[in-house]
Design a protein around this motif. Sequence first.
Motif, mmCIF file in Angstrom:
data_model
loop_
_atom_site.group_PDB
_atom_site.id
_atom_site.type_symbol
_atom_site.label_atom_id
_atom_site.label_comp_id
_atom_site.label_asym_id
_atom_site.label_seq_id
_atom_site.Cartn_x
_atom_site.Cartn_y
_atom_site.Cartn_z
ATOM 1 N N ALA A 1 7.537 6.382 5.790
ATOM 2 C CA ALA A 1 8.701 7.004 6.423
ATOM 3 C C ALA A 1 9.864 6.042 6.545
ATOM 4 C CB ALA A 1 8.314 7.550 7.803
ATOM 5 N N LEU A 2 9.566 4.759 6.703
ATOM 6 C CA LEU A 2 10.620 3.750 6.823
ATOM 7 C C LEU A 2 11.168 3.325 5.464
ATOM 8 C CD1 LEU A 2 8.978 1.520 9.578
ATOM 9 C CD2 LEU A 2 11.087 2.832 9.834
ATOM 10 N N ASN A 3 10.280 3.155 4.479
ATOM 11 C CA ASN A 3 10.687 2.573 3.198
ATOM 12 C C ASN A 3 10.846 3.578 2.067
ATOM 13 O OD1 ASN A 3 10.400 0.215 4.627
ATOM 14 N ND2 ASN A 3 8.663 -0.562 3.472
ATOM 15 N N HIS A 4 10.212 4.744 2.187
ATOM 16 C CA HIS A 4 10.251 5.738 1.108
ATOM 17 C C HIS A 4 10.480 7.147 1.670
ATOM 18 C CE1 HIS A 4 8.594 2.708 -1.681
ATOM 19 N NE2 HIS A 4 7.817 2.359 -0.666
ATOM 20 N N PRO A 5 11.482 7.329 2.497
ATOM 21 C CA PRO A 5 11.670 8.641 3.134
ATOM 22 C C PRO A 5 11.934 9.759 2.132
ATOM 23 C CG PRO A 5 13.604 7.250 3.445
ATOM 24 C CD PRO A 5 12.537 6.362 2.886
ATOM 25 N N GLU A 6 12.468 9.417 0.968
ATOM 26 C CA GLU A 6 12.769 10.432 -0.039
ATOM 27 C C GLU A 6 11.506 11.094 -0.582
ATOM 28 O OE1 GLU A 6 11.570 6.841 -2.091
ATOM 29 O OE2 GLU A 6 12.992 7.167 -0.456
ATOM 30 N N ALA A 7 10.363 10.421 -0.438
ATOM 31 C CA ALA A 7 9.105 10.964 -0.960
ATOM 32 C C ALA A 7 8.394 11.863 0.041
ATOM 33 C CB ALA A 7 8.174 9.828 -1.364
ATOM 34 N N LEU B 1 0.829 -1.205 0.000
ATOM 35 C CA LEU B 1 0.000 0.000 0.000
ATOM 36 C C LEU B 1 0.862 1.254 0.000
ATOM 37 C CD1 LEU B 1 -2.842 -0.990 2.495
ATOM 38 C CD2 LEU B 1 -2.964 -0.878 0.003
ATOM 39 N N ALA B 2 1.932 1.254 0.803
ATOM 40 C CA ALA B 2 2.828 2.404 0.845
ATOM 41 C C ALA B 2 3.482 2.627 -0.515
ATOM 42 C CB ALA B 2 3.886 2.204 1.927
ATOM 43 N N SER B 3 3.940 1.568 -1.128
ATOM 44 C CA SER B 3 4.552 1.691 -2.455
ATOM 45 C C SER B 3 3.541 2.196 -3.479
ATOM 46 C CB SER B 3 5.119 0.344 -2.903
ATOM 47 O OG SER B 3 6.181 -0.066 -2.066
ATOM 48 N N VAL C 1 -4.685 8.050 8.939
ATOM 49 C CA VAL C 1 -5.330 7.640 10.183
ATOM 50 C C VAL C 1 -5.506 6.127 10.195
ATOM 51 C CG1 VAL C 1 -7.634 8.037 9.217
ATOM 52 C CG2 VAL C 1 -7.331 7.984 11.703
ATOM 53 N N SER C 2 -5.270 5.528 11.348
ATOM 54 C CA SER C 2 -5.478 4.104 11.568
ATOM 55 C C SER C 2 -4.644 3.275 10.586
ATOM 56 C CB SER C 2 -6.973 3.778 11.465
ATOM 57 O OG SER C 2 -7.255 2.528 12.037
ATOM 58 N N ILE C 3 -5.245 2.477 9.712
ATOM 59 C CA ILE C 3 -4.451 1.692 8.756
ATOM 60 C C ILE C 3 -3.595 2.605 7.884
ATOM 61 C CG2 ILE C 3 -6.351 1.605 7.070
ATOM 62 C CD1 ILE C 3 -5.298 -1.117 6.168
ATOM 63 N N SER C 4 -4.111 3.782 7.537
ATOM 64 C CA SER C 4 -3.309 4.694 6.718
ATOM 65 C C SER C 4 -2.235 5.397 7.543
ATOM 66 C CB SER C 4 -4.207 5.713 6.008
ATOM 67 O OG SER C 4 -4.963 5.078 5.001
ATOM 68 N N GLY C 5 -2.402 5.440 8.853
ATOM 69 C CA GLY C 5 -1.293 5.847 9.701
ATOM 70 C C GLY C 5 -0.174 4.834 9.634
ATOM 71 N N ALA C 6 -0.548 3.547 9.574
ATOM 72 C CA ALA C 6 0.444 2.486 9.378
ATOM 73 C C ALA C 6 1.119 2.638 8.021
ATOM 74 C CB ALA C 6 -0.225 1.118 9.491
ATOM 75 N N VAL C 7 0.341 2.990 6.998
ATOM 76 C CA VAL C 7 0.926 3.260 5.683
ATOM 77 C C VAL C 7 1.913 4.418 5.787
ATOM 78 C CG1 VAL C 7 0.422 4.086 3.342
ATOM 79 C CG2 VAL C 7 -1.031 2.336 4.387
#
Length: 259
Positions: free
Chosen positions: A103-109, A71-73, A92-98
């Motif tokens: 922030a962990l996998n795509h910090p450049e974005a 989802l993050a990708s 928020v909620s699941i999208s907070g997890a996203v």
Amino acid sequence: MRIAVRAFNDNPGSPVLVFGNALGTRMPLWTSVAARLADDFQIFLTDLPGHTVSTGDSLAEAAAPLTIEQLASCVVESLAELGVESFTYCGVSISGAVGLTLALNHPEALTGLVACATAEKFGTPESWDERIGEVRSDGTKGLVDDTADRWFAAGFLGEDIATGHLILTDLALVDDEAYIAAASALKTYDVSGKLGSITTPTLVMAGTQDPGCTPEAMSEMAEQIEGARFVTVPDSAHLPMVEHPEIVVDHIQEFCGQL
């Protein structure tokens, strides 16, 4: 599997804000906040796969389980297709997890992250299997009563405000398989012990009456992220952007003004 993205306004050249929804909700969840910010930001609203806009993907026949990492990708890829390479993400909620995963996998974005009513992990695999079983048996409409008690502070739905009831109606109408696919992603989501590596400026926001993502738990989460700011929204539960959009807007404006 695609994230649906829609531009909320036409404000080119302004800082970009992207909003992500809770499980079982749709794009209108954030509109009271987005409308108040539209003069100062270019705003995009997103939806979880299958929640509002059909993307042609078969969630029931997906070859592999959906994950929060996917989802993050997809958020990054979908925005890039629209010419957006960097943005502040409010989830928020699941999208907070996203958002945490971004922030962990795509910090450049990311130029910033607002993590609202979320967690390092949600429940247990067994609790998600139980929830999924309920949806398979009774559909998302069977979740409405119990969910109302988690999403909104005591007394809110009794006030003469239509928004909360509209959000619960969206839950009842969300495609069952779309809900199950997203719930399955939460079943495997766990970023415990990883938040210390986040370098994106972060605002962590909790509702004071949230029974799941409690202020205490979210404060502890914020302490793991260097420089993160922690705030609470009074008289609200899991969806403070619905109950007190004006307070949420104030926090977002102050945060973004420091980026």
